[in-house]
Design a protein around this motif. Structure first.
Motif, short mmCIF file in Angstrom:
data_model
loop_
_atom_site.label_atom_id
_atom_site.label_comp_id
_atom_site.label_asym_id
_atom_site.label_seq_id
_atom_site.Cartn_x
_atom_site.Cartn_y
_atom_site.Cartn_z
N PHE A 32 -7.74 58.07 96.05
CA PHE A 32 -8.66 56.95 95.95
C PHE A 32 -9.97 57.42 95.34
CE2 PHE A 32 -6.04 56.35 99.74
CZ PHE A 32 -5.48 55.11 99.47
N GLY A 33 -10.41 56.77 94.27
CA GLY A 33 -11.66 57.17 93.66
C GLY A 33 -12.02 56.25 92.52
N GLY A 34 -12.93 56.74 91.71
CA GLY A 34 -13.32 55.93 90.57
C GLY A 34 -14.34 56.62 89.71
N ASN A 35 -14.30 56.28 88.44
CA ASN A 35 -15.34 56.68 87.51
C ASN A 35 -15.76 55.42 86.76
OD1 ASN A 35 -12.95 56.47 86.06
ND2 ASN A 35 -13.23 58.35 84.94
N ASN A 36 -14.91 54.86 85.95
CA ASN A 36 -15.13 53.56 85.32
C ASN A 36 -14.38 52.54 86.17
OD1 ASN A 36 -16.65 54.44 83.21
ND2 ASN A 36 -14.94 54.66 81.81
N GLY A 37 -15.03 51.96 87.14
CA GLY A 37 -14.36 51.04 88.04
C GLY A 37 -13.81 51.76 89.25
N TYR A 38 -13.13 51.03 90.10
CA TYR A 38 -12.55 51.59 91.31
C TYR A 38 -11.05 51.41 91.27
CZ TYR A 38 -17.36 51.50 92.74
OH TYR A 38 -18.70 51.69 92.79
N GLY A 39 -10.35 52.31 91.92
CA GLY A 39 -8.90 52.19 91.91
C GLY A 39 -8.24 53.28 92.72
N ALA A 40 -6.94 53.37 92.55
CA ALA A 40 -6.14 54.35 93.27
C ALA A 40 -5.09 54.92 92.33
CB ALA A 40 -5.49 53.72 94.48
N GLU A 41 -4.56 56.05 92.71
CA GLU A 41 -3.50 56.70 91.94
C GLU A 41 -2.40 57.13 92.89
OE1 GLU A 41 -5.38 60.03 90.04
OE2 GLU A 41 -6.50 58.75 88.66
N ILE A 42 -1.16 56.99 92.44
CA ILE A 42 -0.03 57.60 93.13
C ILE A 42 0.00 59.04 92.64
CG2 ILE A 42 2.45 57.59 93.46
CD1 ILE A 42 2.31 54.54 92.85
N SER A 43 -0.05 59.98 93.55
CA SER A 43 -0.23 61.38 93.21
C SER A 43 0.96 62.21 93.70
CB SER A 43 -1.52 61.90 93.84
OG SER A 43 -1.71 63.26 93.56
N TYR A 44 1.49 63.06 92.82
CA TYR A 44 2.59 63.96 93.17
C TYR A 44 2.21 65.38 92.77
CZ TYR A 44 7.03 66.40 92.97
OH TYR A 44 8.03 67.32 93.14
N GLN A 45 2.43 66.33 93.68
CA GLN A 45 2.18 67.74 93.40
C GLN A 45 3.47 68.51 93.56
OE1 GLN A 45 -0.90 68.70 96.23
NE2 GLN A 45 -2.51 68.19 94.78
N ASN A 46 3.73 69.43 92.62
CA ASN A 46 4.90 70.29 92.66
C ASN A 46 4.45 71.75 92.51
OD1 ASN A 46 7.68 70.97 92.64
ND2 ASN A 46 7.60 71.13 90.41
N ALA A 47 4.78 72.57 93.50
CA ALA A 47 4.39 73.98 93.47
C ALA A 47 5.16 74.69 92.36
CB ALA A 47 4.67 74.64 94.80
N LEU A 48 4.43 75.51 91.59
CA LEU A 48 5.03 76.32 90.54
C LEU A 48 5.07 77.79 90.93
CD1 LEU A 48 3.29 74.66 87.48
CD2 LEU A 48 5.56 74.19 88.37
N ASP A 50 3.21 80.65 94.32
CA ASP A 50 2.53 80.71 95.61
C ASP A 50 1.12 80.15 95.56
OD1 ASP A 50 4.68 81.82 96.87
OD2 ASP A 50 3.99 83.90 96.62
N ASN A 51 0.47 80.17 94.39
CA ASN A 51 -0.91 79.69 94.32
C ASN A 51 -1.20 78.85 93.07
OD1 ASN A 51 -0.83 81.74 92.47
ND2 ASN A 51 -2.78 82.63 93.07
N ASN A 52 -0.18 78.23 92.49
CA ASN A 52 -0.43 77.30 91.39
C ASN A 52 0.56 76.14 91.47
OD1 ASN A 52 1.79 78.78 90.64
ND2 ASN A 52 1.00 79.37 88.67
N ARG A 53 0.16 75.00 90.91
CA ARG A 53 0.98 73.80 91.02
C ARG A 53 0.68 72.85 89.87
NH1 ARG A 53 -2.31 72.04 96.28
NH2 ARG A 53 -4.20 71.34 95.25
N LEU A 54 1.57 71.88 89.73
CA LEU A 54 1.41 70.82 88.75
C LEU A 54 1.16 69.54 89.51
CD1 LEU A 54 1.68 69.86 85.79
CD2 LEU A 54 4.09 69.46 86.26
N GLU A 55 0.14 68.78 89.10
CA GLU A 55 -0.17 67.49 89.71
C GLU A 55 -0.01 66.40 88.67
OE1 GLU A 55 -3.95 65.08 91.58
OE2 GLU A 55 -3.75 67.20 92.09
N ILE A 56 0.71 65.34 89.03
CA ILE A 56 0.92 64.18 88.17
C ILE A 56 0.38 62.97 88.91
CG2 ILE A 56 2.61 62.74 86.97
CD1 ILE A 56 2.78 65.47 85.87
N ASP A 57 -0.49 62.20 88.26
CA ASP A 57 -1.08 61.01 88.88
C ASP A 57 -0.86 59.80 87.99
OD1 ASP A 57 -2.19 62.59 90.96
OD2 ASP A 57 -3.91 63.06 89.72
N LEU A 58 -0.42 58.70 88.58
CA LEU A 58 -0.30 57.43 87.88
C LEU A 58 -1.21 56.46 88.61
CD1 LEU A 58 1.01 55.55 85.81
CD2 LEU A 58 2.81 55.10 87.49
N GLY A 59 -2.22 55.95 87.89
CA GLY A 59 -3.22 55.15 88.58
C GLY A 59 -3.69 53.95 87.81
N TRP A 60 -4.50 53.17 88.48
CA TRP A 60 -5.11 52.01 87.87
C TRP A 60 -6.58 51.96 88.26
CZ3 TRP A 60 -1.95 51.94 92.05
CH2 TRP A 60 -2.44 51.37 93.21
#
Length: 164
Positions: A32-48, A50-60
Motif C-alpha cells: 500500500f502506498g503512493g507517489n502519483n495518487g494512492y493505490g495498492a499493488e499485489i506483490s510477489y517475492q521469489n528467493a534467488l 540466501d540473501n537476494n530475491r526477485l520482487e514482482i508487483d502489479l498495481g494500480w
C-alpha cells in the motif's frame, strides 16, 4: 602488519557472512502506498539465493484526474540487522498504462491514454515474524517516460506479505 590487516579483513567478512539470514522462498501480499495518487499493488517475492530475491508487483494508482496500472520488477539484496529485522536494497523497472480524465473550466473532458516505461530503485526495512508474516516499509524512487512518470517520483509504501 600485513598479516594483521589480512586477518582483520577475514574476521570482518566472516562477521558479515555469519549475520546472513536466509529469506523465505516465496512471499505474496499487498503493498500500500503512493507517489502519483494512492493505490495498492499485489506483490510477489521469489528467493534467488540466501540473501537476494526477485520482487514482482502489479498495481494500480488513482487520483481525481487519472487511473494508472503498472507492472514492476525488482532485483533485491537483503541483509540481516538483528533477529527478524532485515534491510534491503534493489534496482529494477517496469511498464504501465495511464488514463487521464482532465476537466476543463467549460466542463469538457480531455480523455488521454498513454503507455510508459520506468526505472526504479528500492530501499527499505522489513520484519519477519515467527509465524509466516512479513511486514515491510520501503522507499522506491522512479523515473520514466511519458507525462505520468517523466520526472522523479517518490513512492513510499507499507507491505504485508504471507511467506511460504
Amino acid at each position: 602488519m600485513k598479516k594483521l590487516l589480512i586477518a582483520a579483513c577475514f574476521m570482518v567478512a566472516f562477521g558479515f557472512q555469519s549475520q546472513a539470514q536466509s529469506i523465505a522462498e516465496h512471499a505474496i501480499g499487498l503493498r500500500f502506498g503512493g507517489n502519483n495518487g494512492y493505490g495498492a499493488e499485489i506483490s510477489y517475492q521469489n528467493a534467488l539465493g540466501d540473501n537476494n530475491r526477485l520482487e514482482i508487483d502489479l498495481g494500480w494508482r488513482n487520483d481525481d484526474n487519472f487511473d494508472a496500472f503498472k507492472l514492476t520488477g525488482l532485483y533485491q539484496w537483503v541483509w540481516n540487522i538483528e533477529g527478524g529485522f532485515n534491510w534491503f536494497a534493489g534496482v529494477g523497472g517496469g511498464l504501465g498504462s495511464v488514463s487521464y480524465d482532465d476537466r476543463y473550466n467549460n466542463g469538457d473532458f480531455d480523455d488521454d491514454n498513454e503507455v510508459f516505461l520506468f526505472g526504479a530503485g528500492n530501499i527499505g526495512i522489513e520484519y519477519n515474524f515467527d509465524f509466516p508474516l512479513l511486514v515491510a516499509l520501503d522507499f522506491r524512487p522512479e523515473i520514466g517516460s511519458g507525462n505520468y512518470n517523466s520526472d522523479l517520483d517518490f513512492d513510499i509504501a507499507l507491505a504485508l506479505r504471507y511467506q511460504f
